[in-house]
Design an enzyme around this catalytic site. Structure first.
Site, PDB file in Angstrom:
ATOM      1  N   LYS A   1     -10.956  12.453   1.068  1.00 49.74           N
ATOM      2  CA  LYS A   1     -11.703  11.963  -0.096  1.00 49.74           C
ATOM      3  C   LYS A   1     -10.838  12.053  -1.355  1.00 49.74           C
ATOM      4  O   LYS A   1     -10.258  13.092  -1.643  1.00 49.74           O
ATOM      5  CB  LYS A   1     -12.925  12.862  -0.248  1.00 49.74           C
ATOM      6  CG  LYS A   1     -13.903  12.368  -1.230  1.00 49.74           C
ATOM      7  CD  LYS A   1     -15.207  12.082  -0.558  1.00 49.74           C
ATOM      8  CE  LYS A   1     -16.279  11.953  -1.600  1.00 49.74           C
ATOM      9  NZ  LYS A   1     -17.526  11.542  -1.025  1.00 49.74           N
TER      10      LYS A   1
ATOM     11  N   ARG B   1     -20.340   8.421  10.525  1.00 49.06           N
ATOM     12  CA  ARG B   1     -19.027   8.919  10.991  1.00 49.06           C
ATOM     13  C   ARG B   1     -18.530   8.045  12.128  1.00 49.06           C
ATOM     14  O   ARG B   1     -19.318   7.310  12.760  1.00 49.06           O
ATOM     15  CB  ARG B   1     -19.104  10.380  11.387  1.00 49.06           C
ATOM     16  CG  ARG B   1     -20.088  10.665  12.484  1.00 49.06           C
ATOM     17  CD  ARG B   1     -20.090  12.146  12.816  1.00 49.06           C
ATOM     18  NE  ARG B   1     -20.853  12.332  14.032  1.00 49.06           N
ATOM     19  CZ  ARG B   1     -20.859  13.424  14.741  1.00 49.06           C
ATOM     20  NH1 ARG B   1     -20.132  14.450  14.366  1.00 49.06           N
ATOM     21  NH2 ARG B   1     -21.567  13.515  15.831  1.00 49.06           N
TER      22      ARG B   1
ATOM     23  N   ARG C   1     -23.090  13.692  -3.338  1.00 51.74           N
ATOM     24  CA  ARG C   1     -24.207  13.074  -2.613  1.00 51.74           C
ATOM     25  C   ARG C   1     -24.788  14.062  -1.612  1.00 51.74           C
ATOM     26  O   ARG C   1     -24.127  14.980  -1.172  1.00 51.74           O
ATOM     27  CB  ARG C   1     -23.728  11.817  -1.877  1.00 51.74           C
ATOM     28  CG  ARG C   1     -23.502  10.640  -2.803  1.00 51.74           C
ATOM     29  CD  ARG C   1     -23.064   9.424  -2.014  1.00 51.74           C
ATOM     30  NE  ARG C   1     -24.049   9.061  -1.013  1.00 51.74           N
ATOM     31  CZ  ARG C   1     -23.781   8.920   0.299  1.00 51.74           C
ATOM     32  NH1 ARG C   1     -22.568   9.122   0.754  1.00 51.74           N
ATOM     33  NH2 ARG C   1     -24.727   8.575   1.133  1.00 51.74           N
TER      34      ARG C   1
HETATM   35  C1  BTN Z   1     -19.886  12.332  -3.651  1.00 47.99           C
HETATM   36  O1  BTN Z   1     -20.473  13.214  -3.028  1.00 47.99           O
HETATM   37  O2  BTN Z   1     -19.026  11.631  -3.124  1.00 47.99           O
HETATM   38  C2  BTN Z   1     -20.239  12.067  -5.102  1.00 47.99           C
HETATM   39  C3  BTN Z   1     -19.453  12.913  -6.049  1.00 47.99           C
HETATM   40  C4  BTN Z   1     -19.762  12.591  -7.495  1.00 47.99           C
HETATM   41  C5  BTN Z   1     -19.095  13.558  -8.454  1.00 47.99           C
HETATM   42  C6  BTN Z   1     -19.292  13.145  -9.894  1.00 47.99           C
HETATM   43  S1  BTN Z   1     -18.275  14.072 -10.998  1.00 47.99           S
HETATM   44  C7  BTN Z   1     -19.124  13.408 -12.354  1.00 47.99           C
HETATM   45  C8  BTN Z   1     -20.590  13.393 -11.983  1.00 47.99           C
HETATM   46  N1  BTN Z   1     -21.204  14.664 -12.243  1.00 47.99           N
HETATM   47  C9  BTN Z   1     -21.626  15.279 -11.131  1.00 47.99           C
HETATM   48  O3  BTN Z   1     -22.192  16.386 -11.090  1.00 47.99           O
HETATM   49  N2  BTN Z   1     -21.350  14.511 -10.073  1.00 47.99           N
HETATM   50  C10 BTN Z   1     -20.700  13.282 -10.461  1.00 47.99           C
END
Ligand code: BTN
Length: 317
Positions: free
Chosen positions: A178, A312, A113
């Site tokens: 995370k 946060r 994100r």
């Molecule tokens: C976040 O920032 O919390 C979201 C992370 C999402 C990662 C997943 S892995 C599968 C899909 N492909 C990506 O490039 N991102 C999502």
């Protein structure tokens, strides 16, 4: 790297000469590739006279098994390496050959994100994008990213990660670390034909950082003290996701909001919400039926939608 991992996956010793012969490279090149594997977070042992082995055997993803777990009507695409499963799912839609699920052993440009990268080393985590056609317009999308977070959390419950919880809008954390993330992207026109790409990353067996991870992290393996089959995690995730998406489509997020709130790690905490230069300080009162976060400031309760907002705990630097 996948060809090398296929040889080493069993955790047994393999001589440099035999690896070289199988891959058609010199022993010096084998050694270099071992260094690279090590750099990606896999512990490689080298013993003279025996060869190389992985300190921990790995279970590679198996396309047939994933297809079986998904059922016959579900088109599953598994690739060893992709830029991003979300990007590939989009490409397939644009090419008129949509898949239902796209998975990859590794992502070279995994995205998180707010434009952040998502570290995606090979053969240890789950990187999956689920393609969901939008048939009910905006209503289907309200609160969707929170609903997906809830499905991921239930999958972690199944895995035995009891300490995990949710942080608005869709972070899945153990304490402040995370363990999984959700990235939703809309493809097409809501007024015409559109799909949501539901990108989910779960840190399953990662136990050493591969490259820089810009935030505290943990994995299922770290939490349980043992590795877990990614096929098992996938099967559980798919089951929960299908159920949650059905509720979301038929009843809307309102039906899931109380369950989400019950697992919100920051419920009633004092927080600071920021978007660009603007900041709101207050206490979390909960979420509404659209998945917006309610914060009680000195004036009133205000509700905020996800997007580019960052949350946060108040007082955290
Ligand atoms: C976040 O920032 O919390 C979201 C992370 C999402 C990662 C997943 S892995 C599968 C899909 N492909 C990506 O490039 N991102 C999502």
């Amino acid at each position: 790297m996948h060809d090398l991992l296929e040889i080493l996956a069993d955790g047994e010793f393999h001589s440099g000469a035999r690896i070289g012969a199988r891959l058609g490279i010199t022993r010096a090149a084998v050694w270099k590739r071992m260094q690279k594997l090590q750099h990606q977070g896999h512990a490689v042992e080298s013993v003279s006279g025996k060869g190389y082995r992985l300190a921990d055997a790995v279970e590679l993803l198996d396309a047939e098994r994933l297809q079986q777990l998904s059922g016959p009507g579900c088109k599953v695409v598994l690739l060893t390496s992709l830029d991003s499963t979300n990007e590939h799912a989009k490409r397939l839609i644009k090419a008129g050959q949509p898949a239902d699920v796209v998975l990859a052993e590794e992502q070279t440009q995994g995205r998180g994100r707010r434009g952040r990268p998502w570290q995606s080393p090979g053969a240890c985590n789950l990187y999956a994008s689920f393609v969901w056609p939008v048939t009910e317009g905006m209503r289907q999308l309200e609160g969707l990213s929170l609903a997906v977070g809830l499905a991921v959390l239930r999958c972690l419950d199944d895995a035995g990660v009891t300490a995990a919880g949710l942080k608005w809008p869709n972070d899945v954390l153990v304490g402040e670390k995370k363990i999984a993330g959700v990235l939703l992207e809309l493809v097409g026109d809501l007024a015409d034909q559109s799909h949501v790409i539901i990108g989910i990353g779960i840190n399953v067996n990662m136990h050493r950082p591969a490259g820089e991870i810009g935030q505290p992290w943990t994995s299922v393996r770290q939490q349980l003290g043992r590795p877990l089959s990614r096929h098992v995690v996938y099967g559980s995730l798919l089951g929960h996701l299908r159920h949650i998406l059905q509720v979301q489509k038929e009843q809307g997020f309102a039906a899931l909001a109380p369950q989400w709130e019950a697992r919100h790690l920051w419920q009633h905490c004092r927080v600071e919400l920021s978007s660009g230069a603007s900041r709101v300080l207050g206490q979390v009162v909960g979420i509404n039926a659209r998945g917006e976060l309610g914060i009680k400031t000195s004036q009133a309760v205000q509700y905020f939608a996800g997007g580019e907002l960052s949350l946060r705990l108040a007082g955290d630097s």
